[in-house]
Scaffold this motif. Structure first.
Motif, PDB file in Angstrom:
ATOM      1  N   LEU A  10       0.812  -1.208   0.000  1.00 32.66           N
ATOM      2  CA  LEU A  10       0.000   0.000   0.000  1.00 32.66           C
ATOM      3  C   LEU A  10       0.852   1.268   0.000  1.00 32.66           C
ATOM      4  O   LEU A  10       0.338   2.343   0.312  1.00 32.66           O
ATOM      5  CB  LEU A  10      -0.928   0.002   1.218  1.00 32.66           C
ATOM      6  N   LYS A  11       2.115   1.155  -0.349  1.00 32.03           N
ATOM      7  CA  LYS A  11       2.961   2.341  -0.381  1.00 32.03           C
ATOM      8  C   LYS A  11       2.541   3.246  -1.532  1.00 32.03           C
ATOM      9  O   LYS A  11       2.417   2.833  -2.678  1.00 32.03           O
ATOM     10  CB  LYS A  11       4.424   1.921  -0.542  1.00 32.03           C
ATOM     11  N   GLY A  12       2.286   4.486  -1.187  1.00 35.58           N
ATOM     12  CA  GLY A  12       1.851   5.442  -2.199  1.00 35.58           C
ATOM     13  C   GLY A  12       0.390   5.331  -2.567  1.00 35.58           C
ATOM     14  O   GLY A  12      -0.061   6.017  -3.483  1.00 35.58           O
ATOM     15  N   VAL A  13      -0.366   4.474  -1.880  1.00 33.17           N
ATOM     16  CA  VAL A  13      -1.784   4.275  -2.182  1.00 33.17           C
ATOM     17  C   VAL A  13      -2.613   5.009  -1.139  1.00 33.17           C
ATOM     18  O   VAL A  13      -2.266   5.011   0.046  1.00 33.17           O
ATOM     19  CB  VAL A  13      -2.127   2.770  -2.191  1.00 33.17           C
ATOM     20  N   TYR A  14      -3.681   5.643  -1.569  1.00 30.83           N
ATOM     21  CA  TYR A  14      -4.579   6.315  -0.632  1.00 30.83           C
ATOM     22  C   TYR A  14      -6.023   5.895  -0.899  1.00 30.83           C
ATOM     23  O   TYR A  14      -6.321   5.238  -1.892  1.00 30.83           O
ATOM     24  CB  TYR A  14      -4.431   7.843  -0.736  1.00 30.83           C
ATOM     25  N   ILE A  15      -6.886   6.274   0.007  1.00 34.23           N
ATOM     26  CA  ILE A  15      -8.309   5.913  -0.106  1.00 34.23           C
ATOM     27  C   ILE A  15      -9.023   6.953  -0.958  1.00 34.23           C
ATOM     28  O   ILE A  15      -9.030   8.144  -0.630  1.00 34.23           O
ATOM     29  CB  ILE A  15      -8.953   5.827   1.290  1.00 34.23           C
ATOM     30  N   ARG A  16      -9.595   6.502  -2.049  1.00 37.17           N
ATOM     31  CA  ARG A  16     -10.334   7.410  -2.925  1.00 37.17           C
ATOM     32  C   ARG A  16     -11.745   7.683  -2.395  1.00 37.17           C
ATOM     33  O   ARG A  16     -12.235   8.801  -2.450  1.00 37.17           O
ATOM     34  CB  ARG A  16     -10.414   6.802  -4.328  1.00 37.17           C
ATOM     35  N   ASP A  17     -12.434   6.638  -1.903  1.00 36.22           N
ATOM     36  CA  ASP A  17     -13.798   6.781  -1.395  1.00 36.22           C
ATOM     37  C   ASP A  17     -13.990   5.771  -0.278  1.00 36.22           C
ATOM     38  O   ASP A  17     -13.430   4.667  -0.321  1.00 36.22           O
ATOM     39  CB  ASP A  17     -14.817   6.527  -2.519  1.00 36.22           C
ATOM     40  N   MET A  18     -14.766   6.158   0.728  1.00 36.74           N
ATOM     41  CA  MET A  18     -15.013   5.225   1.830  1.00 36.74           C
ATOM     42  C   MET A  18     -16.387   5.510   2.430  1.00 36.74           C
ATOM     43  O   MET A  18     -16.913   6.620   2.360  1.00 36.74           O
ATOM     44  CB  MET A  18     -13.934   5.324   2.906  1.00 36.74           C
ATOM     45  N   THR A  19     -16.994   4.462   3.038  1.00 36.88           N
ATOM     46  CA  THR A  19     -18.299   4.548   3.688  1.00 36.88           C
ATOM     47  C   THR A  19     -18.295   3.606   4.882  1.00 36.88           C
ATOM     48  O   THR A  19     -17.741   2.503   4.812  1.00 36.88           O
ATOM     49  CB  THR A  19     -19.429   4.147   2.721  1.00 36.88           C
ATOM     50  N   TYR A  20     -18.934   4.055   5.956  1.00 37.37           N
ATOM     51  CA  TYR A  20     -19.012   3.249   7.171  1.00 37.37           C
ATOM     52  C   TYR A  20     -20.303   2.442   7.167  1.00 37.37           C
ATOM     53  O   TYR A  20     -21.379   2.971   6.864  1.00 37.37           O
ATOM     54  CB  TYR A  20     -18.960   4.150   8.408  1.00 37.37           C
ATOM     55  N   CYS A  21     -20.197   1.146   7.512  1.00 37.79           N
ATOM     56  CA  CYS A  21     -21.354   0.257   7.596  1.00 37.79           C
ATOM     57  C   CYS A  21     -21.608  -0.069   9.058  1.00 37.79           C
ATOM     58  O   CYS A  21     -20.738  -0.648   9.731  1.00 37.79           O
ATOM     59  CB  CYS A  21     -21.108  -1.019   6.796  1.00 37.79           C
ATOM     60  N   VAL A  22     -22.789   0.306   9.553  1.00 40.39           N
ATOM     61  CA  VAL A  22     -23.104   0.125  10.968  1.00 40.39           C
ATOM     62  C   VAL A  22     -23.241  -1.344  11.308  1.00 40.39           C
ATOM     63  O   VAL A  22     -22.689  -1.825  12.305  1.00 40.39           O
ATOM     64  CB  VAL A  22     -24.402   0.886  11.317  1.00 40.39           C
ATOM     65  N   THR A  23     -23.982  -2.099  10.498  1.00 41.83           N
ATOM     66  CA  THR A  23     -24.250  -3.495  10.843  1.00 41.83           C
ATOM     67  C   THR A  23     -23.048  -4.390  10.641  1.00 41.83           C
ATOM     68  O   THR A  23     -22.983  -5.481  11.224  1.00 41.83           O
ATOM     69  CB  THR A  23     -25.426  -4.013  10.004  1.00 41.83           C
ATOM     70  N   PHE A  47     -15.388  -0.213   7.550  1.00 39.74           N
ATOM     71  CA  PHE A  47     -15.356   0.778   6.481  1.00 39.74           C
ATOM     72  C   PHE A  47     -15.114   0.068   5.151  1.00 39.74           C
ATOM     73  O   PHE A  47     -14.174  -0.720   5.019  1.00 39.74           O
ATOM     74  CB  PHE A  47     -14.236   1.799   6.722  1.00 39.74           C
ATOM     75  N   ALA A  48     -15.976   0.349   4.197  1.00 36.12           N
ATOM     76  CA  ALA A  48     -15.747  -0.112   2.829  1.00 36.12           C
ATOM     77  C   ALA A  48     -14.958   0.974   2.112  1.00 36.12           C
ATOM     78  O   ALA A  48     -15.343   2.150   2.135  1.00 36.12           O
ATOM     79  CB  ALA A  48     -17.069  -0.379   2.124  1.00 36.12           C
ATOM     80  N   VAL A  49     -13.848   0.602   1.492  1.00 35.81           N
ATOM     81  CA  VAL A  49     -12.952   1.598   0.889  1.00 35.81           C
ATOM     82  C   VAL A  49     -12.655   1.216  -0.554  1.00 35.81           C
ATOM     83  O   VAL A  49     -12.664   0.036  -0.924  1.00 35.81           O
ATOM     84  CB  VAL A  49     -11.627   1.712   1.680  1.00 35.81           C
ATOM     85  N   VAL A  50     -12.427   2.247  -1.361  1.00 30.37           N
ATOM     86  CA  VAL A  50     -11.921   2.088  -2.721  1.00 30.37           C
ATOM     87  C   VAL A  50     -10.584   2.799  -2.771  1.00 30.37           C
ATOM     88  O   VAL A  50     -10.499   4.006  -2.487  1.00 30.37           O
ATOM     89  CB  VAL A  50     -12.893   2.682  -3.762  1.00 30.37           C
ATOM     90  N   LEU A  51      -9.523   2.061  -3.098  1.00 27.75           N
ATOM     91  CA  LEU A  51      -8.194   2.651  -3.178  1.00 27.75           C
ATOM     92  C   LEU A  51      -7.995   3.314  -4.534  1.00 27.75           C
ATOM     93  O   LEU A  51      -8.725   3.038  -5.494  1.00 27.75           O
ATOM     94  CB  LEU A  51      -7.137   1.572  -2.945  1.00 27.75           C
ATOM     95  N   ASP A  52      -7.016   4.185  -4.584  1.00 27.90           N
ATOM     96  CA  ASP A  52      -6.842   4.958  -5.819  1.00 27.90           C
ATOM     97  C   ASP A  52      -6.365   4.103  -6.968  1.00 27.90           C
ATOM     98  O   ASP A  52      -6.455   4.523  -8.128  1.00 27.90           O
ATOM     99  CB  ASP A  52      -5.874   6.127  -5.583  1.00 27.90           C
ATOM    100  N   ASP A  53      -5.856   2.883  -6.716  1.00 30.97           N
ATOM    101  CA  ASP A  53      -5.443   1.999  -7.807  1.00 30.97           C
ATOM    102  C   ASP A  53      -6.592   1.090  -8.260  1.00 30.97           C
ATOM    103  O   ASP A  53      -6.389   0.178  -9.056  1.00 30.97           O
ATOM    104  CB  ASP A  53      -4.238   1.167  -7.400  1.00 30.97           C
ATOM    105  N   GLY A  54      -7.799   1.332  -7.718  1.00 29.00           N
ATOM    106  CA  GLY A  54      -8.969   0.586  -8.167  1.00 29.00           C
ATOM    107  C   GLY A  54      -9.253  -0.660  -7.355  1.00 29.00           C
ATOM    108  O   GLY A  54     -10.262  -1.332  -7.613  1.00 29.00           O
ATOM    109  N   ALA A  85     -20.723   2.246  -1.794  1.00 28.11           N
ATOM    110  CA  ALA A  85     -21.881   2.538  -0.949  1.00 28.11           C
ATOM    111  C   ALA A  85     -22.206   1.255  -0.189  1.00 28.11           C
ATOM    112  O   ALA A  85     -21.880   0.147  -0.642  1.00 28.11           O
ATOM    113  CB  ALA A  85     -23.086   2.984  -1.775  1.00 28.11           C
ATOM    114  N   VAL A  86     -22.829   1.390   0.986  1.00 25.19           N
ATOM    115  CA  VAL A  86     -23.131   0.220   1.809  1.00 25.19           C
ATOM    116  C   VAL A  86     -24.629   0.159   2.067  1.00 25.19           C
ATOM    117  O   VAL A  86     -25.312   1.184   2.124  1.00 25.19           O
ATOM    118  CB  VAL A  86     -22.364   0.244   3.151  1.00 25.19           C
ATOM    119  N   ASN A  87     -25.117  -1.075   2.228  1.00 32.19           N
ATOM    120  CA  ASN A  87     -26.504  -1.334   2.588  1.00 32.19           C
ATOM    121  C   ASN A  87     -26.508  -1.914   3.997  1.00 32.19           C
ATOM    122  O   ASN A  87     -26.126  -3.065   4.211  1.00 32.19           O
ATOM    123  CB  ASN A  87     -27.132  -2.320   1.586  1.00 32.19           C
ATOM    124  N   ASN A  88     -26.939  -1.106   4.963  1.00 33.21           N
ATOM    125  CA  ASN A  88     -26.881  -1.531   6.359  1.00 33.21           C
ATOM    126  C   ASN A  88     -27.898  -2.605   6.694  1.00 33.21           C
ATOM    127  O   ASN A  88     -27.670  -3.426   7.578  1.00 33.21           O
ATOM    128  CB  ASN A  88     -27.107  -0.319   7.272  1.00 33.21           C
TER     129      ASN A  88
END
Length: 1424
Positions: free
Chosen positions: A196-209, A213-220, A252-255
């Motif tokens: 994960l060197k040089g990789v960051y989180i492009r999008d993330m969402t928290y799932c309560v149930t 955290f569901a994440v999409v990294l910048d490398d897809g 996106a997450v479905n709780n």
């Protein structure tokens, strides 16, 4: 589930002219929406959708911090965090105190208002102020709000944890490189698997149930990060990643269903679930456009841009980089897409550009979708009103949705109605069945009860029809629309729950506080009389109807207590009329089964209560008693995961027999939908049952199915349809539906121990199911339809309006049959016995033949078009199965006619030779089906075989009087003879137009019915066209086509049948035969005059005519001989008052091309005259149906009698529609009008009544007079005598006897008439004295006949040339010389030779013109 309705709305933002909004973010309750532009933060309210407050950054600050990028709300809606392009996060305070509240309050001023009540009704005035900026030293890529913290990911690979208050604990930063990622969470596979060197989180969402955290990294790559402890720290995070995916774009997450959805650059959406055992990410399904439905756009959408789950997590909205919107259900059922059909094309076929979306979010309860379009799109849909462009710009579009009540209130006990609710109205399927067309699939079902018409006060116009003109286009698909009471909506919007009772009569809705209910019969709403009681409760677990009560699971704000309340529908809505039961925990779901209620609570426990209706007071009341409590905490990880809870009588194997339908009354099982996984808890009957009153415990849960969205079951029982009523019906998204079907042993036999008692059968349907009609084997649903209004498209300054860009969306009711799917699945599994039991229980359904056809058709299409050989084909099994039903022959031929010719060989190889099937149809007397098989044979066999079978069918149809079929067979045989074998003639359902119709006979001659002494009474007649065998120039007579062997062959068969009818004295059928098939009756009778047209037994013939024409035998009244009416000289006086004449033109115009002769074979008593009146030529078949069902009928055309011989009479047509079915009533109505002019004595009236009693039906009289006319034309004097006897027309007998003196009449004829009359006289003296008066009247003629010496006739007189002058010399006082070429018997001036085509017209008009034939009166009628 969710359906678009109407056009989108446009919200105008007062922004700077150079700025456009690009981001919208809802608050946690979705009452507020933060809208961002480059330097402005605006907060909008949900209802009304207005701008509350706007914060504009100063030029200095914007140059210092940069432009706004995205926003995130705090959970309590008190703060907003805004990310900017520069590495700072300004945190803006949103005060929750609402210092300036603009309130519009309606109600009693004396009512004490609870705290916070006024504020709920209005859009609050808020103020924004900047709290402080936070420097994160890197560009911000994503933000996620937690309860007390704010999670921010930056482009340098760090995850920042900020506190909302910004004071305590400062902030923490976690490097993504320090989070271990693996394929699962098992220790054996732990460790750093991703670099994960040089990789960051492009999008993330928290799932309560899922607590992660569901994440999409910048490398897809896609991942899911789970905190191993309560606090998020660097050493307590563990990540799993999805294998083989490198093109992720958004998440996106479905709780509720514990699903993680990732958008991909390929345009598809991947839906993952987290395995509870290993923690790995498992691909559940995909949401993607298929080439089958979207061949042009499925690969041109670009990357997925945004995914947004609805607030109830039942649907997901997706948009792409190239634009467009698409809506899917949880498990992949596709509902809406704007990339095709009317969304993508204008009415002229030109393509529209798809709507390009930069940001979107769902509104409160999912009733709206807030959409911000891109800059180009915004310019396209810019407001067209006259306003300064600098301050008025279109920034936000609001799409309106209505949704099923199942999404939030999944009560399954009463779901035989489809109930949808929008933000201010309800849609019901209980429409008026009288407005449904007879061919609709829903018309035969008793579930659609009439509740008000379209003009009723509560029947508000639905989005289905924008005007009354469009409503007719939708037919039976109308909804019953109920507007929710505005008073309740003002203070309690949005509507959260809705329920309908089993009968579809009562509806209840619950909003933010309280509830209200509506009655369909009274069309009135009931609201709380005490507003405080309404505002002191909120519905938490839903509401349901039971036995006239509304059952509500609610929270009491005064007592701070969860309660179960039952309110009586018939009483006022007040707490004093309610039954209250206190609960120990918050209720999340409730449902009702018979007299039991089941609750699912927030502590993961299930409570069962019994309910009893009591009548111990002035108003009925209900008592509730706790029966059982079941803890489910071991099996349910989070209470929000339970989608529905159901109490049912469905069991697996214990005690399923055909002898025990009463067990369906017992609540044996609990069924839970746990995040799409259907689990069942059954009663444990293995232990000792000590006390019957103590309910049995439940066994551990059993998993029944996966990917379940909805469940249907019923508490009713029906011994005849146990398969359908005791089954469990599941909706599984993209996978279609499943049914958990019980298997019963046949004939009460003991079931095999190795066989299961139930089976799960999957099947696909084309609609999204919303309700199941169990007994009717139907699934009800709804679908979106669109209407393009290009006429409303207004172009100003080169821009289009919203009405031109978007079609108007409507929601239509749909239904689908599923029975053939289940039968096929049972046959595939070698359960033919069960399939037979199920099919026999449904054989009475009106669409059961269609079910059989569908099953054959689907299997045939699949197997016959398969590219690979099928080792175990199903079609022979299906063919053998449908032979168990009498519809077998029709099913096969109908399926074949709807299938390609190339597949016929495969079909008939399985079901049998079509020649054998044709013969079976003939043996079963099913001629219409046999005719359909003839089309099959024509295409599959040589012409000789077709001709042979067509001849068989033709002869059978002739014998049975199927005239319509006979006409088709004549045309079919002629087509075979002329070599037109490649294109078989289609079987028409309507009549071919004929310019001449049935009037050629009258056009070629003039009919003069003159008599010396007596006038013949008027007769009625009706006209109809001939079919298939037109006469005159349009088609040559068959005898002229002697060169054509087929025509001669057909003519021979027709003549043979006519001979058969005449031999058996079936004159009525002979007339029908001639009329319907255009047979040259007069010409044929001329040839058969001395052969089959002879009468051997006058008495037998007379009896047959009485029976055939329903003609009563005459009775003799006292003094009848001395009656003044015995010679009929005053009948003319009666007749002229009975009937009025009209012009011949009106007759021709109104009756010429009107009625098809299709009813000739329907009723032997109403053959020729059934087609009454003047139907429009456009709808003959509909009127046929109406007449056969006793609908409005028309009068026949009248022939008007004349009292003066010298007057000319025109044939009139009385074609007015009348409601009376008896023409006698109409006649006597006319008599009554002029009765005073007759001055009849008592004896005369008595004689009139006796004459009417001795006469048969009027139609029979007309038919007999026409046959008399035909036999006169052909010179068949014996039959003229017989008909004259039954009509008791002395003038007919007199003229026939006079004519017997002619030397042209054979001696045998004279002898036959003399012996026949003597035989009749002898028979009348012994068996029928009613004929004696008439025989006495014709005594002189009989005596003359006996005394006359008969001269021998030379044989040359009967050669073809001599037979033309067959009757007598022209009478001196006869008509003109042109008309006197032939004899003038009865004053009929007829041509010497029957004109060609006369049989056609004889045949075409007889039945109608038999009504026109000779009647009492003077006739000299000429039609030109």
């Amino acid at each position: 589930m969710y359906f678009l309705t109407g056009w989108p709305r446009r919200l105008l933002c007062p922004l700077k002219s150079e700025e456009e909004p690009f981001h919208v973010q809802p608050s946690s309750q979705r009452f507020y929406f933060a809208v961002l532009s480059e330097t402005q933060l605006s907060v909008w309210f949900s209802r009304p959708s207005v701008l509350i407050v706007s914060y504009i950054e100063s030029a200095k600050a914007s140059s210092q911090f940069g432009f706004y990028q995205q926003a995130e709300w705090k959970q309590d809606d008190s703060m907003i965090a805004v990310a900017i392009h520069e590495p700072y996060v300004p945190s803006l305070l949103l005060p929750h105190t609402r210092p300036h509240c603009v309130c519009v309050y309606r109600g009693s001023r004396g009512v004490k208002v609870t705290p916070g009540y006024k504020e709920e009704q209005c859009a609050p005035a808020l103020s924004l102020e900047m709290k402080r900026p936070i420097d994160l030293e890197a560009p911000i890529t994503s933000m996620q709000s937690l309860q007390e913290d704010l999670l921010v990911s930056t482009a340098d690979g760090y995850l920042h944890i900020l506190h909302w208050d910004g004071v305590s604990n400062g902030r923490k930063a976690i490097s993504l490189c320090s989070v271990p990622f693996s394929l699962d969470l098992q220790s054996a596979r732990g460790g750093l698997c991703l670099d994960l060197k040089g990789v960051y989180i492009r999008d993330m969402t928290y799932c309560v149930t899922l607590d992660g955290f569901a994440v999409v990294l910048d490398d897809g790559r896609l991942g899911f990060i789970t905190p191993l402890a309560n606090r998020i720290t660097a050493d307590q995070l563990q990540g799993v990643w999805a294998a083989d995916v490198t093109d992720g774009t958004c998440v996106a997450v479905n709780n509720k269903y514990r699903l993680v959805t990732f958008g991909c650059a390929s345009g598809s959406v991947l839906v993952y679930s987290i395995d509870t055992t290993t923690g790995s990410m498992q691909l559940s399904h995909k949401l993607e456009l298929t080439p089958k439905h979207y061949p042009d756009v499925c690969n041109k959408t670009g990357a997925v841009k945004l995914i947004r789950w609805s607030p109830d997590y039942s649907v997901a909205m997706v948009t792409w980089e190239c634009g467009g919107l698409s809506l899917w259900s949880v498990f992949g059922a596709h509902l809406i897409c704007t990339l095709g059909e009317d969304f993508a094309y204008r009415s002229d076929g030109t393509k529209k550009d798809p709507i390009n979306i930069s940001s979107m979010c769902w509104g409160a309860e999912g009733y709206h979708l807030w959409v911000i379009t891109s800059r180009e799109e915004t310019e396209l849909v810019e407001n067209m009103e006259e306003a300064p462009p600098q301050t008025q710009q279109a920034g936000i579009l609001q799409f309106n949705f209505i949704k099923s009540a199942l999404t939030v209130n999944p009560c399954t006990s009463n779901q035989e109605q489809v109930l949808l609710h929008g933000e201010d109205r309800l849609y019901l399927t209980c429409g008026d069945p009288t407005q449904l067309p007879s061919g609709s699939s829903e018309s035969p079902h008793p579930h659609n009860l009439p509740h008000g018409g379209e003009g009723s006060p509560t029947h508000h116009p639905s989005p289905n029809s924008t005007s009354q003109g469009l409503s007719t286009l939708l037919g039976y698909k109308h909804w019953h629309v109920v507007q929710i009471h505005s008073t309740y909506l003002e203070s309690n919007w949005p509507i959260r729950f809705a329920a309908i009772d089993t009968a579809g009569q009562c509806i209840a809705v619950a909003g933010r506080r309280g509830f209200a209910h509506y009655c369909m019969s009274t069309r009135k709403w009931k609201l709380f009389g005490n507003i405080t009681q309404e505002q002191n409760m909120t519905v938490t677990g839903g509401l349901v109807w039971w036995n006239g009560f509304v059952v509500v699971a609610c929270y009491n704000f005064i007592d701070r207590q969860e309660e179960l309340r039952l309110y009586l529908r018939s009483s006022n809505l007040d707490n004093t009329f309610s039954s209250v039961t206190k609960l120990h925990s918050d209720t999340l779901l409730l449902n009702v089964f018979r007299d039991m209620i089941i609750l699912f609570r927030a502590d993961c426990s299930i409570c069962l209560y019994s309910m009893e209706r009591r009548h111990d007071g002035p108003n009925p009341s209900a008592s509730v008693e706790l029966l059982q409590e079941v803890s489910m905490s071991r099996y349910i990880p989070h209470p929000a995961l339970v989608v529905s809870v159901t109490l049912t009588s469905v069991r697996t194997e214990t005690g399923i027999t055909l002898k025990a339908p009463q067990q369906a009354c017992m609540a044996d099982s609990i069924i839970l939908n746990l995040a799409g996984q259907l689990i069942m808890l059954q009663r444990d009957r293995s232990g000792p049952q000590l006390q019957e009153k103590v309910p049995l415990p439940f066994c551990p849960p059993v998993v029944l199915a996966q990917y379940v969205e909805n469940v249907w079951t019923t508490c009713r029982s029906n011994r005849k349809k146990r398969h359908l009523l005791e089954a469990l019906w599941l909706s599984c998204g993209e996978a279609g539906m499943k049914v958990w079907l019980p298997l019963f042993p046949r004939d009460h036999r003991k079931p095999h121990s190795f066989l299961s008692r139930r089976i799960m059968l999957p099947f696909h349907i084309n609609i999204y199911p919303l309700a199941v009609l169990f007994e009717d084997a139907l699934v009800l649903g709804a679908s979106n339809e669109t209407v393009v209004y290009d006429s409303l498209q207004v172009e100003r300054k080169g821009r289009e309006s919203l009405e031109g860009l978007f079609p108007y969306c409507t929601v239509e009711r749909t239904s689908q049959i599923y029975l053939h799917h289940i039968l096929r699945q049972l046959l595939v599994r070698n359960l033919g016995e069960q399939a037979l039991l199920l099919a026999q229980s449904c054989a009475a359904l009106p669409y059961f033949p269609h079910v059989m056809e569908l099953m054959v058709h689907v299997v045939l299409e699949e197997e016959a078009t398969s590219r690979e050989p099928i080792p175990d084909p199903l079609l022979p099994t299906v063919a053998k199965f449908i032979t168990e039903f009498p519809l077998f022959l029709q099913t096969i031929v109908h399926c074949a006619r709807k299938t390609e010719f190339a597949l016929w060989n495969y079909l008939f190889a399985a079901v049998g030779n079509p020649k054998d099937l044709f013969e079976e149809c003939l043996m079963a007397q099913d001629l219409d089906t046999a005719a359909s098989y003839l089309i099959i044979l024509q295409n599959m066999e040589v012409p000789a075989v077709s001709r042979q079978h067509a001849t068989l069918l033709f002869n059978t149809a002739l014998e049975q009087g199927k005239w319509d079929l006979c006409r088709h067979m004549i045309r079919f045989l002629k087509a075979i003879g002329s070599g037109e074998m490649e294109t078989p003639p289609p079987t028409p359902t309507t009549q071919e137009p004929s310019s001449t119709g049935g009037f050629e006979f009258f056009r070629n001659r003039s009919i003069s019915l003159s008599q010396s002494a007596d006038s013949i009474a008027a007769g009625k007649f009706n006209l109809q066209k001939t079919f298939s065998m037109p006469s005159g120039p349009s088609a040559k007579g068959w005898s002229k086509d002697s060169d054509c062997a087929e025509n001669m062959y057909i003519d021979m068969m027709l003549r043979r049948h006519a001979r058969h009818l005449l031999e058996h004295v079936r004159l009525k059928e002979l007339g029908c035969f001639s009329a319907q098939l255009g047979f040259e009756l007069i010409g044929w009778l001329c040839h058969e005059r001395t052969r089959v047209a002879r009468v051997d037994d006058f008495v037998m013939a007379l009896k047959c005519l009485h029976k055939d024409f329903l003609w009563p035998f005459p009775v003799t009244p006292a003094g009848s001989i001395s009656s003044p009416f015995k010679n009929g000289h005053r009948r003319t006086v009666l007749s002229q008052h009975l009937l009025k004449s009209q012009s011949a033109d009106s007759l021709l115009n109104s009756d010429m091309d009107t009625v098809p002769p299709q009813a000739a074979a329907r009723n032997s008593n109403h053959t020729w005259l059934d087609r009454l009146g003047a139907l429009g030529p456009t709808e003959p078949t509909e009127m046929d149906t109406a007449l056969s069902h006793g609908g409005p009928q028309t009068q026949e055309a009248f022939l008007s009698p004349l009292t003066n011989k010298t007057e000319e009479c025109s044939i009139g047509s009385a074609t007015d529609l009348t409601e009376t079915s008896s023409m006698v009533d109409g006649d006597w109505t006319m008599v009554d009008e002029n009765f005073s002019a007759l001055s009849l004595t008592h004896s005369e009236l008595e004689h009139i009544s006796m004459e009417l009693a001795n006469k048969g039906p009027h139609k029979s009289q007309v038919q007999l007079r026409y046959l008399l006319h035909v036999f006169m034309e052909a010179g068949c004097l014996e039959w003229c005598v017989v008909i004259g006897l039954i009509l008791r027309e002395a003038t007919v007998i007199k003229q026939v006897v006079n004519f017997l003196d002619s030397p042209e009449v054979p001696h045998e004829t004279v002898q036959s008439v003399r012996s026949g009359l003597l035989g009749v006289e002898a028979w009348a003296s012994t068996d029928c004295l009613g004929y004696k008066p008439f025989l006495n009247l014709i005594r002189p003629q009989l005596q003359k006949l006996i005394e006359t010496s008969v001269e021998q006739i030379q044989p040359e007189a009967f050669l073809p040339g001599a037979s033309n002058s067959k009757l007598a010399e022209p009478q001196p006082g006869g008509p003109s010389a042109e008309d006197s070429r032939g004899p003038a018997l009865l004053g009929l001036a007829l041509p010497l030779e029957p004109p060609r085509g006369l049989g056609t017209e004889d045949g075409g008009v007889p039945e109608e013109q038999e009504e026109q034939a000779v009647d009492e009166g003077v006739y000299d009628c000429t039609l030109s």
